[in-house]
Design a protein around this motif. Structure first.
Motif, PDB file in Angstrom:
ATOM      1  N   LEU A  73      32.100  81.160  32.985  1.00 17.52           N
ATOM      2  CA  LEU A  73      33.565  81.376  32.740  1.00 17.52           C
ATOM      3  C   LEU A  73      34.398  81.530  34.002  1.00 17.52           C
ATOM      4  O   LEU A  73      35.541  80.974  33.943  1.00 17.52           O
ATOM      5  N   VAL A  74      33.870  81.769  34.989  1.00 11.50           N
ATOM      6  CA  VAL A  74      34.724  81.864  36.367  1.00 11.50           C
ATOM      7  C   VAL A  74      34.979  80.137  36.715  1.00 11.50           C
ATOM      8  O   VAL A  74      35.938  79.953  36.995  1.00 11.50           O
ATOM      9  N   VAL A  75      33.815  79.578  36.662  1.00 12.46           N
ATOM     10  CA  VAL A  75      34.155  78.042  36.975  1.00 12.46           C
ATOM     11  C   VAL A  75      35.007  77.244  35.792  1.00 12.46           C
ATOM     12  O   VAL A  75      35.850  76.718  36.467  1.00 12.46           O
ATOM     13  N   ALA A  76      34.651  77.886  34.669  1.00 16.54           N
ATOM     14  CA  ALA A  76      35.804  77.160  33.622  1.00 16.54           C
ATOM     15  C   ALA A  76      37.196  77.597  34.017  1.00 16.54           C
ATOM     16  O   ALA A  76      38.162  76.541  33.762  1.00 16.54           O
ATOM     17  N   LYS A  77      37.403  78.680  34.445  1.00 22.20           N
ATOM     18  CA  LYS A  77      38.780  79.185  34.884  1.00 22.20           C
ATOM     19  C   LYS A  77      39.358  78.437  35.829  1.00 22.20           C
ATOM     20  O   LYS A  77      40.583  78.026  36.097  1.00 22.20           O
ATOM     21  N   ARG A  78      38.612  78.199  36.653  1.00 24.26           N
ATOM     22  CA  ARG A  78      38.977  77.478  38.122  1.00 24.26           C
ATOM     23  C   ARG A  78      39.285  76.012  37.824  1.00 24.26           C
ATOM     24  O   ARG A  78      40.355  75.501  37.977  1.00 24.26           O
ATOM     25  N   ASN A  79      38.530  75.447  37.012  1.00 29.52           N
ATOM     26  CA  ASN A  79      39.086  74.151  36.356  1.00 29.52           C
ATOM     27  C   ASN A  79      39.996  74.030  35.464  1.00 29.52           C
ATOM     28  O   ASN A  79      40.890  73.060  35.530  1.00 29.52           O
ATOM     29  N   LEU A  80      40.436  74.972  34.748  1.00 27.84           N
ATOM     30  CA  LEU A  80      41.430  75.260  33.957  1.00 27.84           C
ATOM     31  C   LEU A  80      43.070  75.303  34.728  1.00 27.84           C
ATOM     32  O   LEU A  80      43.833  74.691  34.358  1.00 27.84           O
ATOM     33  N   ILE A  81      42.789  76.227  35.675  1.00 31.72           N
ATOM     34  CA  ILE A  81      43.911  76.353  36.453  1.00 31.72           C
ATOM     35  C   ILE A  81      44.240  75.009  37.301  1.00 31.72           C
ATOM     36  O   ILE A  81      45.418  74.627  37.371  1.00 31.72           O
ATOM     37  N   ARG A  82      42.903  74.177  37.538  1.00 31.08           N
ATOM     38  CA  ARG A  82      43.398  72.951  38.142  1.00 31.08           C
ATOM     39  C   ARG A  82      44.179  72.249  37.419  1.00 31.08           C
ATOM     40  O   ARG A  82      45.017  71.406  37.862  1.00 31.08           O
ATOM     41  N   MET A  83      43.791  71.940  36.191  1.00 27.68           N
ATOM     42  CA  MET A  83      44.361  71.247  35.122  1.00 27.68           C
ATOM     43  C   MET A  83      45.840  71.302  34.956  1.00 27.68           C
ATOM     44  O   MET A  83      46.653  70.546  35.068  1.00 27.68           O
ATOM     45  N   THR A  84      46.229  72.935  35.006  1.00 31.47           N
ATOM     46  CA  THR A  84      47.465  73.097  34.839  1.00 31.47           C
ATOM     47  C   THR A  84      48.391  72.834  35.961  1.00 31.47           C
ATOM     48  O   THR A  84      49.680  72.525  35.744  1.00 31.47           O
ATOM     49  N   ARG A  85      47.889  72.612  37.242  1.00 33.27           N
ATOM     50  CA  ARG A  85      48.576  72.027  38.345  1.00 33.27           C
ATOM     51  C   ARG A  85      48.665  70.693  38.352  1.00 33.27           C
ATOM     52  O   ARG A  85      49.403  69.959  39.332  1.00 33.27           O
ATOM     53  N   ILE A  86      47.855  70.021  37.547  1.00 39.45           N
ATOM     54  CA  ILE A  86      47.913  68.383  37.441  1.00 39.45           C
ATOM     55  C   ILE A  86      48.193  68.060  36.106  1.00 39.45           C
ATOM     56  O   ILE A  86      47.573  67.801  35.365  1.00 39.45           O
ATOM     57  N   PRO A  87      49.514  68.423  35.686  1.00 42.16           N
ATOM     58  CA  PRO A  87      49.827  68.406  34.075  1.00 42.16           C
ATOM     59  C   PRO A  87      49.737  66.805  33.654  1.00 42.16           C
ATOM     60  O   PRO A  87      49.355  66.445  32.551  1.00 42.16           O
ATOM     61  N   GLU A  88      49.863  65.877  34.739  1.00 39.51           N
ATOM     62  CA  GLU A  88      49.468  64.623  34.321  1.00 39.51           C
ATOM     63  C   GLU A  88      48.266  64.133  33.683  1.00 39.51           C
ATOM     64  O   GLU A  88      48.002  63.133  32.822  1.00 39.51           O
ATOM     65  N   MET A  89      47.075  64.813  34.045  1.00 42.33           N
ATOM     66  CA  MET A  89      45.750  64.723  33.332  1.00 42.33           C
ATOM     67  C   MET A  89      45.926  64.833  31.965  1.00 42.33           C
ATOM     68  O   MET A  89      45.396  64.236  31.352  1.00 42.33           O
ATOM     69  N   ILE A  90      46.499  66.001  31.580  1.00 42.78           N
ATOM     70  CA  ILE A  90      46.468  66.244  30.301  1.00 42.78           C
ATOM     71  C   ILE A  90      47.589  65.299  29.455  1.00 42.78           C
ATOM     72  O   ILE A  90      47.243  64.873  28.241  1.00 42.78           O
ATOM     73  N   LEU A  91      48.637  65.050  30.006  1.00 39.99           N
ATOM     74  CA  LEU A  91      49.555  64.153  29.473  1.00 39.99           C
ATOM     75  C   LEU A  91      48.975  62.705  29.376  1.00 39.99           C
ATOM     76  O   LEU A  91      49.024  62.274  28.036  1.00 39.99           O
ATOM     77  N   PHE A  92      48.235  62.070  30.245  1.00 37.79           N
ATOM     78  CA  PHE A  92      47.692  60.825  29.989  1.00 37.79           C
ATOM     79  C   PHE A  92      46.708  60.892  29.107  1.00 37.79           C
ATOM     80  O   PHE A  92      46.426  59.892  28.182  1.00 37.79           O
ATOM     81  N   GLY A  93      45.809  61.999  29.059  1.00 37.08           N
ATOM     82  CA  GLY A  93      44.836  62.234  28.035  1.00 37.08           C
ATOM     83  C   GLY A  93      45.436  62.056  26.437  1.00 37.08           C
ATOM     84  O   GLY A  93      44.717  61.801  25.762  1.00 37.08           O
ATOM     85  N   VAL A  94      46.685  62.587  26.087  1.00 34.25           N
ATOM     86  CA  VAL A  94      47.255  62.608  25.023  1.00 34.25           C
ATOM     87  C   VAL A  94      47.819  61.199  24.680  1.00 34.25           C
ATOM     88  O   VAL A  94      47.681  60.941  23.586  1.00 34.25           O
ATOM     89  N   ILE A  95      48.466  60.607  25.678  1.00 33.34           N
ATOM     90  CA  ILE A  95      49.143  59.455  25.240  1.00 33.34           C
ATOM     91  C   ILE A  95      48.359  58.401  24.661  1.00 33.34           C
ATOM     92  O   ILE A  95      48.461  57.677  23.674  1.00 33.34           O
ATOM     93  N   GLN A  96      47.049  58.052  25.424  1.00 36.46           N
ATOM     94  CA  GLN A  96      46.057  57.128  24.781  1.00 36.46           C
ATOM     95  C   GLN A  96      45.657  57.238  23.371  1.00 36.46           C
ATOM     96  O   GLN A  96      45.829  56.167  22.654  1.00 36.46           O
ATOM     97  N   PRO A  97      45.157  58.405  22.889  1.00 39.96           N
ATOM     98  CA  PRO A  97      45.008  58.362  21.501  1.00 39.96           C
ATOM     99  C   PRO A  97      46.118  58.103  20.672  1.00 39.96           C
ATOM    100  O   PRO A  97      46.254  57.689  19.462  1.00 39.96           O
ATOM    101  N   VAL A  98      47.207  58.704  20.974  1.00 41.19           N
ATOM    102  CA  VAL A  98      48.460  58.700  20.103  1.00 41.19           C
ATOM    103  C   VAL A  98      48.822  57.127  19.979  1.00 41.19           C
ATOM    104  O   VAL A  98      49.056  56.614  19.183  1.00 41.19           O
ATOM    105  N   MET A  99      48.475  56.421  21.107  1.00 42.57           N
ATOM    106  CA  MET A  99      48.844  54.844  21.126  1.00 42.57           C
ATOM    107  C   MET A  99      47.826  54.238  20.128  1.00 42.57           C
ATOM    108  O   MET A  99      48.223  53.453  19.275  1.00 42.57           O
ATOM    109  N   PHE A 100      46.746  54.766  19.972  1.00 43.48           N
ATOM    110  CA  PHE A 100      45.655  54.114  19.057  1.00 43.48           C
ATOM    111  C   PHE A 100      46.216  54.398  17.552  1.00 43.48           C
ATOM    112  O   PHE A 100      45.744  53.720  16.790  1.00 43.48           O
ATOM    113  N   VAL A 101      46.585  55.689  17.254  1.00 41.82           N
ATOM    114  CA  VAL A 101      46.955  55.988  16.056  1.00 41.82           C
ATOM    115  C   VAL A 101      48.129  55.183  15.543  1.00 41.82           C
ATOM    116  O   VAL A 101      48.154  54.429  14.421  1.00 41.82           O
TER     117      VAL A 101
END
Length: 289
Positions: A27-55
């Motif tokens: 859980l500590v490692v998971a929290k570290r990775n989640l904090i890292r993701m929030t500091r790099i929002p483009e990781m989540i943004l690009f991960g959402v754009i691709q499947p939306v394009m497929f739809v």
């Protein structure tokens, strides 16, 4: 007055034992990775754009051209309900590439070696990473479900079955992140992990029941598609969402996974997790030794 001199051998601290300690470390490692993701929002943004394009592309480009057995010819609405379980499953499995690239990047930067010097459970680094990827996948899946509703997708079962369908999709995604973890530990660069994580996913997802009916494939590919773990989860999601078509047989080859898709999806995902977690932890120990 005498002085006693000597050398002290430095050794890495031993990891604490116990399931509880392993869970806490993960859980500590998971929290570290989640904090890292929030500091790099483009990781989540690009991960959402691709499947939306497929739809959007599959719905409006192919929706009126692909006939679903048992549905009115050229029915775009029937194809939307047929398609969405496949898009959802493809989205969760494509998280494999991100998981592999993330672990390869940590290896390349020496972060894994620093984790290894700490008194923590050996598998916690990988478990924490895969749990963080699961959270990101869940967020992407939620956004994708909203987009699917906007383009006309509908469910026809109660909320319990619908949630069970999404749970099976996330379980498949979690299982595949362990495959990504093994790939990330086996290559030298994040770029190689991304390529290695995608190259086998395309045949896996397209030789399936995700985007087109299996009955139009050559006979040998029908067997491959209906025994594909990916197909089992797609069929299970369709069944739990109420997106199946009455009168259409579940399987054209009599394959057990298509006749019992919910159980088959659950079994496939659990087996993949068990096998690839063991292989990944073993690889982690040898790769950082």
């Amino acid at each position: 007055m005498s002085t006693v001199s000597g050398t002290r051998k430095l050794v890495a601290p031993l990891p604490a034992g116990g399931v509880g300690q392993s869970i806490r470390d993960s859980l500590v490692v998971a929290k570290r990775n989640l904090i890292r993701m929030t500091r790099i929002p483009e990781m989540i943004l690009f991960g959402v754009i691709q499947p939306v394009m497929f739809v959007v592309l599959f719905t409006y480009v192919f929706g009126g051209s692909i006939n679903i057995p048992g549905a009115p010819s050229g029915s775009a609405g029937a194809y939307k309900e047929f398609l969405m379980a496949g898009i959802f499953a493809q989205t969760v499995t494509f998280a494999t590439a991100g998981a592999g690239a993330g672990i390869a990047d940590d290896m390349h930067k020496g972060l894994i070696d620093r984790f290894r010097s700490l008194p923590m459970a050996r598998g916690a680094v990988l478990t924490g990473r895969t749990l963080a990827d699961l959270v990101q996948t869940a967020v992407t899946l939620a956004v994708l479900a909203v987009v699917a509703l906007l383009v006309g997708w509908r469910t026809h079962e109660n909320i319990g079955k619908v949630l069970a369908g999404f749970a099976l999709l996330l379980l498949l995604g979690y299982a595949f992140t362990w495959i990504g973890a093994l790939i990330g530990l086996s290559v030298r660069t994040p770029e190689a992990a991304t390529s290695g994580g995608l190259i086998w996913l395309f045949p896996l997802t397209f030789i399936s029941n995700a985007f087109v009916p299996v009955n139009g494939m050559p006979k040998f590919l029908q067997y491959v598609a209906e025994w594909n773990p990916f197909s089992a989860t797609v069929a299970a999601a369709r069944e739990l969402f109420g997106n199946t078509i009455d009168g259409v047989p579940k399987s054209v080859t009599g394959a057990w996974p298509m006749e019992h898709p919910v159980w088959a999806s659950l079994i496939w995902s659990v087996v993949i997790i068990l096998v690839f977690r063991v292989l990944s932890v073993r690889k982690y120990r040898s790769a950082t030794a």
